[in-house]
Scaffold this motif. Structure first.
Motif: not given
Length: 571
Positions: A246-255
């Protein structure tokens, strides 16, 4: 343990790019490499040395009884107040916890001070009973200017009230081992000294002792907070594939969103969670706003209709399940229907907020990797600190800040501008200078108010009125920051991020100043030096900035400024 849920509503192109980027992360084993501290995932620098926050929750749980022991100690000692002193990431988490959980009956009422504004310092002093206050000073390095000055000021007050022999028993320090603050705390016989982790930077320190020690002092159940947070840590671990992490998906979406031009991360929070936005604002801005790129967090902006926003927005909605706001629900749903990218995060109850501290720390690290930057340094914050220290020393020697020549001056207001600003000749009033400056705002810019004033409701309300007027007229993202607090958060993005900010710095005379013990000058002089140092670095970096200086009647000056801004926008 139940995890806070997370869902995405993304435009097709962004969604496809996120999927592709996550598959790339999976192929290169990005999650495991991040947890292993592989610096090549970022810039190949020192990133691997700053990942202690990944394991801090488990470490805290193994020694969780010490928090209950501290909690009993401060209660048994009869403390009714706790005043936490510090700056930046070392202090924002306790402020969030105080705001969300409020005073806990029978334990000290926690307040936070991170300002050199003399009125703010006086308000903090007036709000405590010194003889029944436990002071908590937090500084990783132990050399942070504001923390050191405020500690000396309040330690002198402690000594005057309870005597030199007993004063130290009213103090706790949180600092890295071997720091100058640790030596001071030992010399002054502080009640306790808690060791920070050298591998955890200030803005990633929420779940370390910098966040948990003040939480224990105010009577929170830190064990419960950490236990619930551990569920998010496990779900985000190295064995969880990137597309399911979940955290990685969120971070990639932000980027991905930032890469696509949607770099204004607009935070929408349930009322009780509003303070979490201030913590997240610092984490995101200071971690990603560098090398001319980054994510610009927008916190506290009034939520408008879909046609109010441009194509640079990316929304995150923190919804507290136990206390939802139906109007917010409707407005966010309207944004989704209009095609704006929206992330919904459902927070189960208040003790689940720890999960969000960890989720966003890991997401920020992943976003930094995607954007190809080091999310753990803050080079432009350091530039402002150096400028402020230099000016403070000049003020100490000369007795006052360097004198500047204003473009415009009345009995109550002065205007200063950076050299590149061009104003029409023949017009010389406040409205003209504001109109010219605000007309420099372009599509996809953001407007930032930087107020070196006391952070009270009267000032904030007037600044929010100015913010709303500019946002409504120019249709751009807006922010309000109080100095010197914001220097350690959004200040990094202001100077090192994309050159899309238009800044209005507001300073003012201090009706009543306060001496800093042993420094040879006042808090007001230090604050003026910090404002001037920040201004000089912004000018040096080619930022668009106008400074308005108010007289000692700050409320009257802000009223005049607000009315002038409205008139300038109406024209």
């Amino acid at each position: 343990m139940i995890l806070n849920s997370q869902s995405f509503s993304l435009p097709f192109q962004i969604s496809r790019r996120v999927e592709t980027a996550l598959q790339e992360w999976q192929v290169k084993d990005g999650v495991a490499r991040l947890w292993a501290g592989d610096a090549s995932l970022w810039t190949g620098g020192d990133e691997g040395q700053w990942l202690g926050w990944l394991t801090i929750v488990d470490e805290q749980l193994r020694a969780v009884d010490r928090f209950a022991g501290l909690s009993r100690d401060v209660r048994t000692a009869g403390f009714t107040h706790a005043l936490m002193i510090g700056m930046g990431g070392s202090i924002l988490c306790p402020e969030v916890l105080k705001s969300i959980f409020g005073p806990v009956a029978g334990w000290p009422d926690l307040s936070v001070l991170d300002s050199t504004d003399p009125a703010q310092v006086r308000t903090a002093l007036d709000g405590i009973d010194i003889e029944r206050t436990i002071f908590i000073v937090a500084s990783k390095s132990g050399t942070t200017l504001e923390s050191r000055l405020l500690m000396d000021f309040f330690f002198e007050k402690s000594t005057a009230h309870v005597g030199m022999a007993a004063a130290g028993r009213h103090w706790i320090a949180i600092t890295d081992p071997g720091s100058e603050l640790e030596a001071t705390a030992i010399d002054r016989d502080f009640r306790a000294v808690f060791a920070g982790r050298p591998s955890i930077g200030g803005r990633f320190s929420a779940l370390s002792d910098f966040g948990m020690i003040p939480a224990a002092c105010m009577g929170m159940d830190t064990a419960e907070l950490l236990r619930r947070t551990a569920a998010m840590v496990r779900a985000s671990g190295p064995e969880t594939a990137a597309p399911r992490n979940r955290a990685i998906v969120l971070g990639i979406a932000l980027g991905v969103a930032a890469e696509a031009g949607r770099d204004k991360l607009t935070l929408v929070t349930s009322p009780l969670l509003q303070s979490f936005g201030a913590w997240l604002e610092q984490l995101i801005a200071e971690s990603t706003g560098k090398t001319g790129q980054g994510v610009i967090p927008v916190h506290g902006e009034e939520l408008g209709a879909p046609d109010w926003y441009g194509d640079d927005r990316f929304f995150v909605y923190f919804r507290l399940s136990s206390a939802p706001d139906s109007d917010q629900d409707d407005r966010v749903a309207a944004l989704e229907e209009a095609g704006y990218p929206v992330v919904r995060i459902e927070v189960g109850d208040v003790y689940d907020i720890g999960q969000e501290f960890f989720r966003w720390e890991l997401a920020t690290a992943a976003a930094g990797s995607f954007l190809g930057l080091n999310p753990f340094d803050q080079p432009d914050v350091e530039a402002s600190k150096i400028a402020a220290r230099t000016l403070t020393e000049r003020c100490r020697v000369d007795g006052s800040p360097p004198q500047e020549s204003p473009l415009y001056e009345t009995a109550n207001i002065k205007v200063f501008a950076e050299p590149r600003a061009v104003f029409q000749s023949g017009e010389d009033d406040l409205v003209h200078y504001l109109r010219t400056h605000l007309n420099r705002i372009e599509a996809r810019d953001y407007f930032a108010l930087q107020a070196y004033l006391e952070m009270n409701s009267a000032c904030r309300n007037r600044l929010e009125e100015i913010r709303r007027s500019v946002g409504a007229c120019k249709r751009v993202a807006t922010s309000v920051g109080f100095g010197p607090r914001f220097l350690h958060s959004t200040g990094q993005a202001h100077k090192g991020g994309p050159n899309t900010g238009v800044f209005l710095q507001i300073t003012g005379d201090d009706a009543q100043d306060l001496e800093v013990p042993g420094l040879g000058c006042t808090f007001g002089v230090v604050k003026a030096a910090q404002a001037a140092g920040d201004y000089s670095v912004l000018v040096e970096r080619g930022r668009r900035i106008l400074r308005v200086h108010l007289g000692p009647d700050i409320d009257q000056g802000l009223d005049m400024l607000r009315d002038a801004v409205r008139e300038a926008l109406a024209d």
